[in-house]
Write an enzyme that holds these catalytic residues in place. Structure first.
Site, PDB file in Angstrom:
ATOM      1  N   TYR A  42      -1.430 -17.674  20.323  1.00  0.00           N
ATOM      2  CA  TYR A  42      -2.183 -17.733  21.265  1.00  0.00           C
ATOM      3  C   TYR A  42      -3.088 -18.374  22.010  1.00  0.00           C
ATOM      4  CZ  TYR A  42       1.811 -14.498  22.978  1.00  0.00           C
ATOM      5  OH  TYR A  42       2.537 -14.099  22.421  1.00  0.00           O
ATOM      6  N   GLU A  49       0.375   4.778  -2.073  1.00  0.00           N
ATOM      7  CA  GLU A  49       1.298   3.744  -1.286  1.00  0.00           C
ATOM      8  C   GLU A  49       1.954   4.654   0.719  1.00  0.00           C
ATOM      9  OE1 GLU A  49       5.737   3.321  -2.095  1.00  0.00           O
ATOM     10  OE2 GLU A  49       6.553   3.273  -1.007  1.00  0.00           O
ATOM     11  N   ASP A  99       6.563   5.055  -4.658  1.00  0.00           N
ATOM     12  CA  ASP A  99       7.470   5.079  -4.743  1.00  0.00           C
ATOM     13  C   ASP A  99       7.806   4.805  -5.948  1.00  0.00           C
ATOM     14  OD1 ASP A  99       7.219   6.277  -2.688  1.00  0.00           O
ATOM     15  OD2 ASP A  99       8.683   5.404  -1.766  1.00  0.00           O
TER      16      ASP A  99
END
Lengths: 364, 364
Positions: free
Chosen positions: B105, B198, B250
């Protein structure tokens, strides 16, 4: 300075334990009397969810449902609810926290037969409406976390930290709103308002530009849709410290709704009162700001327009400001992000936009 | 106790400013000599990205590219790069931070013509490989944040907090790894290892079970794929404090890859060395743990199996442990989340699984 206090966070945990005890005694009493145990709780079906104009949030109506163990179809949710009450009792007594996902897995050790997490989440909501406390009060938290930065001293109520105090300017990246913060007491502050901010970039900008000093503000990063613990903290800052709350989001229907959910809650938390802040104000970025500040923007997509139509008809969007800005969105067919102000350098939003908006918003 | 220090974080900012000055002087010198300015930098095309077995991460080869302003097609990226250097110089001198989105921006105010954020992100990466510093060193941060909890005292180097110290057990929800933490010096710790986690639920579990005390561990919540600032902190904990690093994710191909990216990095950061920790170990949850601990699991989906095939062929997955576990995934065709241990109550993972794994992992 801290002005008033409604009730202490520790008292709330005690009350949850009392409600759970009542629940257990009720069931045991029924069994001892030789009747099939049953429970009564507010119905959460959509037909019983209404928007209450007076308290400006969704509430449950008068309909109740009965879970009667004589009915074989009720045995399953009844048992799940009682098991959950047992787990929650254990969590609070041990001073531990858990997540919705954890609860689903924990159930498997007890052969409580949840088909999926949607089912276990639903029972958590049942327990909320039955004992009339939010799941945060019984130590079940979502994973998402947002952050707070403020000259506000808190006192922890969680084990190992009980009685310890922390000033929330301690870490320049902000302090995580997790289980410990959500249950802390507010001790002292010189803040005069709360500014909630959707995007991390703008939160960091406000912090680096010392908005917390210049505006005596508590800064809260909602990290998108505000997690429940964050909505609860906002509610408490408003109620306990009498601080006005202003919300800044992206200028699109999704940003508007992030503000709206902080203000008046969501339909699936209609049974709770402590997650809403009806006096909070949506302070920007408005659709009209896109025009006024010539912000870099994108065209509204099909999905955005569909969402806008839904909001237009939603009873929570009846007030003039919302309706006006929805019309501007239709007219300009554009949306913009908070970061779009960076077009004018890093300080424009703090030095120009923010003071003007804070002046203007007083009249709404 | 802190054992060694490579270089101070403040020195790094100084070095970035020096490199930027050199870059500017070089260009001005060329113009004064009356030649079209040009730049040379390492090529980041896939043909120049190789896996380096010795340093165990992706690196750039010897190919370089030239940006020559005599060539009209080069003027645009050349100008964008110089503009970015100017912005970054300003950021560091003012002690402010920014995000990739902000940079996109900001460019619009200067009529630097980025088509989209992908293009501006690409130029940021060009600047990284040109001046050989990571964008965190020049104050451009991503939005995502993860958290750390440890008996580790840090000293800030950011303005307004410079010289202030903080012990990272100060807030029981963990301390955000944002710009200020990423640039802080490590002062003192009794930690003997780093555990990266995680999921937030497991991070909170470890914290509540006092794993940081029981295992003298620094706990890091990666919040899914570890953001770069977090990978940088892990690298520094390993290098500066000589702490071994263990990673828990996981049990699925996506979790494995979260571990792998912390260990050996990603192809699009092949030009950097400070985001990898080649000695870090993937400590679980392994596919074989699903069998061993009879964890609640789901079937591997089509997409999971496809991903597994990719990992099997990836040079970073050559080592025995990875190959063995990939085979187990194929055999059992199942995956499990970290929270699956909650099946055995909230403490099993800390009291049983973790000590056994820490013993076992030493032999890998």
């Amino acid at each position: 300075m801290v002005r008033k206090k409604t009730e202490s966070m520790k008292d709330r945990k005690k009350q949850v334990l009392e409600r759970l005890k009542e629940l257990g005694e009720n069931i045991c009493g029924q069994i001892e009397k030789g009747i099939f145990p049953w429970l009564e709780m507010p119905s959460r079906s959509t037909s019983n969810i209404q928007y209450d104009k007076k308290i400006r949030q969704y509430v449950l109506g008068d309909k109740t449902i009965k879970r009667v163990t004589r009915n074989v179809r009720h045995i399953r949710p009844f048992t799940q609810l009682v098991w959950l009450g047992d787990m929650v009792n254990m969590l609070i007594r041990q001073g531990k926290t858990s997540t919705l996902r954890d609860m689903f897995y924990m159930s498997q050790a007890y052969e409580v037969d949840f088909t999926d997490q949607a089912e276990s989440d639903d029972i958590v909501t049942d327990l909320e409406s039955l004992i009339k406390f939010a799941r945060e009060d019984f130590n079940v938290f979502p994973e998402e976390r947002s952050a707070i930065y403020a000259n506000l001293t808190i006192e922890y109520t969680v084990p190992r930290y009980e009685g310890k105090r922390l000033n929330l300017t301690v870490h320049p990246d902000g302090v995580i709103i997790g289980p410990a913060l959500a249950s802390a007491e507010f001790i002292d502050t010189d803040a005069e308002m709360v500014l909630c901010i959707e995007k991390g970039a703008m939160f960091t900008r406000f912090l680096e530009e010392e908005v917390h000093k210049k505006f005596k503000a508590v800064l809260i990063h909602t990290a998108g849709q505000a997690p429940r613990a964050t909505r609860h903290i906002i509610h408490r800052l408003n109620r306990e410290l009498n601080l006005p709350v202003y919300i800044f989001c992206d200028a699109d229907p999704w940003g508007m709704h992030i503000a709206q959910v902080i203000i008046s809650g969501s339909a699936n938390a209609a049974h709770l009162r402590e997650l809403t802040t009806p006096d909070a104000k949506w302070a920007g970025v408005w659709a009209s700001d896109i025009v006024k500040y010539q912000l870099p923007s994108e065209r509204l997509k099909e999905l955005d327009l569909k969402r806008l139509k839904e909001l237009e008809r939603d009873p929570r969007y009846r007030e003039e400001l919302w309706q006006r800005e929805i019309q501007v969105f239709y007219d300009i067919k554009k949306k913009a992000e908070q970061e779009a102000f960076s077009r004018y350098g890093l300080t424009k939003i703090v030095e120009d936009y923010l003071p003007k908006r804070m002046e203007e918003i007083k009249s709404y």
